[in-house]
Design an enzyme around this catalytic site. Structure first.
Site, PDB file in Angstrom:
ATOM      1  N   ASP A  33       0.932  -1.226   0.063  1.00 34.22           N
ATOM      2  CA  ASP A  33       0.091   0.076   0.141  1.00 34.22           C
ATOM      3  C   ASP A  33       0.726   1.146  -0.050  1.00 34.22           C
ATOM      4  OD1 ASP A  33      -2.286  -1.550   0.016  1.00 34.22           O
ATOM      5  OD2 ASP A  33      -2.373  -1.464   2.340  1.00 34.22           O
ATOM      6  N   LYS A  55      -3.490   3.316  -2.535  1.00 29.05           N
ATOM      7  CA  LYS A  55      -4.671   3.836  -2.614  1.00 29.05           C
ATOM      8  C   LYS A  55      -4.675   5.111  -2.228  1.00 29.05           C
ATOM      9  CE  LYS A  55      -6.884  -0.705  -0.917  1.00 29.05           C
ATOM     10  NZ  LYS A  55      -7.592  -1.396  -0.236  1.00 29.05           N
ATOM     11  N   MET A 167      -7.829   8.103   9.582  1.00 30.59           N
ATOM     12  CA  MET A 167      -8.401   8.508   8.639  1.00 30.59           C
ATOM     13  C   MET A 167      -9.400   9.630   8.816  1.00 30.59           C
ATOM     14  SD  MET A 167      -9.160   4.785   6.430  1.00 30.59           S
ATOM     15  CE  MET A 167      -9.783   4.037   7.933  1.00 30.59           C
TER      16      MET A 167
HETATM   17  N1  SAH Z   1      -4.091  -0.773   9.278  1.00 31.00           N
HETATM   18  C1  SAH Z   1      -3.391   0.315   9.754  1.00 31.00           C
HETATM   19  C2  SAH Z   1      -4.367   1.456   9.523  1.00 31.00           C
HETATM   20  C3  SAH Z   1      -5.096   1.819   8.146  1.00 31.00           C
HETATM   21  S1  SAH Z   1      -6.115   2.839   7.855  1.00 31.00           S
HETATM   22  C4  SAH Z   1      -2.901   0.126  11.213  1.00 31.00           C
HETATM   23  O1  SAH Z   1      -3.162  -0.520  11.846  1.00 31.00           O
HETATM   24  O2  SAH Z   1      -2.364   1.155  11.308  1.00 31.00           O
HETATM   25  C5  SAH Z   1      -5.260   4.235   7.360  1.00 31.00           C
HETATM   26  C6  SAH Z   1      -5.050   5.297   8.602  1.00 31.00           C
HETATM   27  O3  SAH Z   1      -4.028   4.808   9.660  1.00 31.00           O
HETATM   28  C7  SAH Z   1      -4.358   6.536   8.156  1.00 31.00           C
HETATM   29  O4  SAH Z   1      -5.396   7.565   7.513  1.00 31.00           O
HETATM   30  C8  SAH Z   1      -3.990   7.146   9.455  1.00 31.00           C
HETATM   31  O5  SAH Z   1      -5.112   7.675  10.237  1.00 31.00           O
HETATM   32  C9  SAH Z   1      -3.357   6.043  10.163  1.00 31.00           C
HETATM   33  N2  SAH Z   1      -1.912   5.984   9.862  1.00 31.00           N
HETATM   34  C10 SAH Z   1      -1.476   4.879   9.375  1.00 31.00           C
HETATM   35  N3  SAH Z   1       0.016   4.883   9.166  1.00 31.00           N
HETATM   36  C11 SAH Z   1       0.266   6.225   9.799  1.00 31.00           C
HETATM   37  C12 SAH Z   1       1.321   7.090   9.880  1.00 31.00           C
HETATM   38  N4  SAH Z   1       2.659   6.646   9.669  1.00 31.00           N
HETATM   39  N5  SAH Z   1       1.145   8.035  10.541  1.00 31.00           N
HETATM   40  C13 SAH Z   1       0.195   8.621  10.999  1.00 31.00           C
HETATM   41  N6  SAH Z   1      -1.250   7.818  10.863  1.00 31.00           N
HETATM   42  C14 SAH Z   1      -0.832   6.812  10.282  1.00 31.00           C
END
Ligand code: SAH
Length: 239
Positions: A33, A55, A167
């Protein structure tokens, strides 16, 4: 032949699990991703085929296409590593990929990852639970469709505890308004971690009342609640 649905953690390769690092290091195909940090994808052998199914907000890649791709490669290559940010089953649509692989008779294994929802606050010294401040935390999506978000924000506000919004940048004004309508006071501390656990990390501290007008850019993890006012031995990301 096995497709591995692997959690890549929030950014910094130091937050990969040992199992994830081992699998990426011997991957024949890596399907990743946009949110997976290039330094993590870079662990794959030079010979590995890398496929970015990134995405972007507003222009989502069809999930069906990704599912079909995993099924196709799952029959051709070994191992196929499907790298997903954080944990594959936290808003990652990993469950749908697992179902598609099952339906196609392709073996898969899930490798849990360090979710940004907990690890990013933790890494900046914000515990999602803390004695006397929060006895629970809720991880919720701020993403919404024209039909609504499907989240009862006012009920969440009343339930108490820490609220971790993923998100949520685009809809932060509405979210803050709904939480205040539900009874959270506008001085409630809020901390947002942008691009957490990467060299570009930015930490923004604000309040619920000011969240709407606080400049923020995705991806960000937004933590709402008394714990967001804490800063216990913060440490800079190592990547
Ligand atoms: N599966 C992922 C979440 C996917 S949804 C997990 O467990 O972390 C994607 C959202 O996760 C982003 O929009 C943001 O809100 C958060 N996110 C993921 N990586 C991030 C990062 N490096 N810094 C800040 N927010 C992050």
């Amino acid at each position: 032949m096995t497709v591995f649905l692997v959690g890549a953690g929030p950014g910094d390769p130091g937050l990969l699990t040992v199992r994830a690092a081992e699998l990426v290091a011997r991957a024949e195909v890596v399907v990743h991703d946009r949110l997976v940090d290039p330094s993590v994808v870079g662990i794959a052998p030079a010979s590995a085929q890398r496929i970015d199914v990134g995405k972007r907000p507003g222009a989502p890649v069809d999930q069906e296409e990704i599912n079909a791709l995993l099924v196709r490669f799952g029959r051709l290559a070994d191992p196929v590593v499907r790298l997903k940010g954080g944990d594959p089953f936290v808003f990652g649509r990993g469950g749908e990929e697992a179902e598609a692989l099952t339906a196609a008779g392709v073996a898969y294994e899930v490798v849990p990852g360090v979710t940004s929802a907990i690890a990013l606050p933790s890494s900046i010294g914000v515990p999602v639970t803390h004695r006397g401040l929060a006895t629970s935390f809720t991880v919720v999506t701020g993403h919404s469709t024209p039909e609504g978000s499907g989240v009862d924000w006012e009920a969440l506000a009343r339930a108490g505890g820490t609220i971790v919004v993923l998100m949520g940048v685009a809809h932060r004004a509405r979210i803050a308004g709904d939480l205040i309508a539900g009874g959270r006071i506008s001085t409630t501390p809020v901390v947002a971690i942008e691009r957490g656990a990467t060299a570009a990390q930015r930490v923004v501290r604000t309040t619920l009342g000011e969240l709407a007008t606080t400049p923020l850019e995705p991806p960000a993890t937004i933590v709402i609640g008394e714990v967001a006012g804490l800063s216990l031995s913060p440490r800079a990301p190592s990547s």
